[in-house]
Write a protein that holds these residues in place. Structure first.
Motif, PDB file in Angstrom:
ATOM      1  N   THR A  86       0.686  -1.202  -0.027  1.00  0.00           N
ATOM      2  CA  THR A  86      -0.179   0.109   0.144  1.00  0.00           C
ATOM      3  C   THR A  86       0.883   1.287  -0.102  1.00  0.00           C
ATOM      4  O   THR A  86       0.543   2.363  -0.624  1.00  0.00           O
ATOM      5  N   ALA A  87       1.990   1.339   0.605  1.00  0.00           N
ATOM      6  CA  ALA A  87       2.905   2.472   0.853  1.00  0.00           C
ATOM      7  C   ALA A  87       3.409   2.807  -0.413  1.00  0.00           C
ATOM      8  O   ALA A  87       3.338   3.927  -1.111  1.00  0.00           O
ATOM      9  N   SER A  88       3.997   1.743  -1.474  1.00  0.00           N
ATOM     10  CA  SER A  88       4.544   1.938  -2.684  1.00  0.00           C
ATOM     11  C   SER A  88       3.358   2.102  -3.344  1.00  0.00           C
ATOM     12  O   SER A  88       3.788   3.139  -4.403  1.00  0.00           O
ATOM     13  N   TRP A  89       2.348   1.856  -3.186  1.00  0.00           N
ATOM     14  CA  TRP A  89       1.284   2.141  -4.459  1.00  0.00           C
ATOM     15  C   TRP A  89       0.781   3.691  -4.158  1.00  0.00           C
ATOM     16  O   TRP A  89       0.645   4.544  -5.028  1.00  0.00           O
ATOM     17  N   LEU A  90       0.721   4.221  -2.770  1.00  0.00           N
ATOM     18  CA  LEU A  90       0.436   5.406  -2.556  1.00  0.00           C
ATOM     19  C   LEU A  90       1.553   6.461  -2.952  1.00  0.00           C
ATOM     20  O   LEU A  90       1.193   7.548  -3.677  1.00  0.00           O
ATOM     21  N   GLY A  92       3.764   5.852  -5.382  1.00  0.00           N
ATOM     22  CA  GLY A  92       3.620   6.052  -6.880  1.00  0.00           C
ATOM     23  C   GLY A  92       2.425   6.632  -7.677  1.00  0.00           C
ATOM     24  O   GLY A  92       2.595   7.247  -8.516  1.00  0.00           O
ATOM     25  N   VAL A  93       1.221   6.499  -7.027  1.00  0.00           N
ATOM     26  CA  VAL A  93      -0.082   7.147  -7.529  1.00  0.00           C
ATOM     27  C   VAL A  93       0.030   8.484  -7.349  1.00  0.00           C
ATOM     28  O   VAL A  93      -0.462   9.386  -8.115  1.00  0.00           O
ATOM     29  N   TYR A  94       0.381   8.858  -6.056  1.00  0.00           N
ATOM     30  CA  TYR A  94      -0.031  10.241  -5.534  1.00  0.00           C
ATOM     31  C   TYR A  94       0.961  11.172  -5.392  1.00  0.00           C
ATOM     32  O   TYR A  94       1.033  12.015  -5.063  1.00  0.00           O
ATOM     33  N   GLY A  95       2.252  10.607  -5.855  1.00  0.00           N
ATOM     34  CA  GLY A  95       3.520  11.450  -5.929  1.00  0.00           C
ATOM     35  C   GLY A  95       3.915  11.949  -4.372  1.00  0.00           C
ATOM     36  O   GLY A  95       3.889  11.111  -3.493  1.00  0.00           O
ATOM     37  N   PRO A  96       4.210  13.148  -4.292  1.00  0.00           N
ATOM     38  CA  PRO A  96       4.610  13.865  -3.026  1.00  0.00           C
ATOM     39  C   PRO A  96       3.537  13.762  -1.833  1.00  0.00           C
ATOM     40  O   PRO A  96       4.088  13.507  -0.850  1.00  0.00           O
ATOM     41  N   GLY A 101       1.550   9.441   3.287  1.00  0.00           N
ATOM     42  CA  GLY A 101       0.914   8.290   3.669  1.00  0.00           C
ATOM     43  C   GLY A 101       1.752   7.056   3.701  1.00  0.00           C
ATOM     44  O   GLY A 101       1.771   6.269   4.461  1.00  0.00           O
ATOM     45  N   ALA A 102       2.589   6.976   2.525  1.00  0.00           N
ATOM     46  CA  ALA A 102       3.616   5.996   2.649  1.00  0.00           C
ATOM     47  C   ALA A 102       4.535   5.775   3.869  1.00  0.00           C
ATOM     48  O   ALA A 102       5.029   5.041   4.286  1.00  0.00           O
ATOM     49  N   LEU A 103       4.687   7.115   4.323  1.00  0.00           N
ATOM     50  CA  LEU A 103       5.780   7.229   5.501  1.00  0.00           C
ATOM     51  C   LEU A 103       5.097   6.715   6.761  1.00  0.00           C
ATOM     52  O   LEU A 103       5.618   5.861   7.570  1.00  0.00           O
ATOM     53  N   ILE A 104       3.667   6.864   6.964  1.00  0.00           N
ATOM     54  CA  ILE A 104       2.890   6.423   8.132  1.00  0.00           C
ATOM     55  C   ILE A 104       2.991   4.792   7.912  1.00  0.00           C
ATOM     56  O   ILE A 104       2.971   4.050   8.954  1.00  0.00           O
ATOM     57  N   LEU A 105       2.512   4.299   6.790  1.00  0.00           N
ATOM     58  CA  LEU A 105       2.425   2.797   6.597  1.00  0.00           C
ATOM     59  C   LEU A 105       3.878   2.150   6.903  1.00  0.00           C
ATOM     60  O   LEU A 105       3.908   1.172   7.373  1.00  0.00           O
ATOM     61  N   GLY A 106       4.974   2.853   6.480  1.00  0.00           N
ATOM     62  CA  GLY A 106       6.239   2.245   6.957  1.00  0.00           C
ATOM     63  C   GLY A 106       6.649   2.228   8.176  1.00  0.00           C
ATOM     64  O   GLY A 106       7.279   1.534   8.857  1.00  0.00           O
ATOM     65  N   LEU A 107       6.018   3.409   9.067  1.00  0.00           N
ATOM     66  CA  LEU A 107       6.234   3.237  10.540  1.00  0.00           C
ATOM     67  C   LEU A 107       5.360   2.329  10.983  1.00  0.00           C
ATOM     68  O   LEU A 107       5.823   1.709  12.045  1.00  0.00           O
ATOM     69  N   VAL A 108       3.970   2.097  10.420  1.00  0.00           N
ATOM     70  CA  VAL A 108       3.416   1.117  11.091  1.00  0.00           C
ATOM     71  C   VAL A 108       4.018  -0.409  10.839  1.00  0.00           C
ATOM     72  O   VAL A 108       4.081  -1.026  11.770  1.00  0.00           O
TER      73      VAL A 108
END
Length: 136
Positions: A86-90, A92-96, A101-108
């Motif tokens: 999900t982090a990689s998708w966010l 890639g799709v939403y850019g900056p 969101g990817a950072l938050i999922l990485g922390l999770v």
């Protein structure tokens, strides 16, 4: 029964992990979603039961710990995998914007790894049968 010092360490770790899972999901998440709630409830109950069994020194504790570790490992690996995808998708799709969101999922994922992957693996290694040992 395995060594008492390790039993106490893993028993306390299991009880604390069960409490952290319950606190993180039921107090930390703003919305309820039944797959997450059922998995967290199952994992929290199994972890607490396994920890109490280890601390009490009951004969069947290693079997309960093995079941709890298998469930924790399965749920932990699924959670980390889905968070990474999900982090990689966010990102890639939403850019900056998606990088936040990817950072938050990485922390999770980083918070889930020690409790739902590393600890169960360590316990399974600790409980493995050794050469010449009878596991009746």
């Amino acid at each position: 029964m395995p060594a008492r010092t390790a039993s106490v360490f893993f028993g306390v770790a299991d009880v604390l992990t069960g409490g952290l899972v319950a606190l993180g999901v039921f107090a930390g998440l703003p919305a309820r979603w039944w797959p997450v709630d059922v998995g967290a409830c199952l994992l929290a109950m199994l972890d607490v039961a396994a920890g109490v069994a280890l601390l009490a020194g009951v004969r069947w504790a290693p079997r309960l710990v093995t079941v709890a570790c298998a469930v924790a490992l399965a749920l932990g690996l699924v959670t980390v995998t889905l968070a990474a995808i999900t982090a990689s998708w966010l990102s890639g799709v939403y850019g900056p914007v998606g990088r936040g969101g990817a950072l938050i999922l990485g922390l999770v994922a980083a918070l889930v790894l020690p409790y739902a992957v590393a600890l169960p693996l360590a316990q399974l290694v600790w409980l493995r049968p050794r050469a010449g040992e009878d596991r009746a």
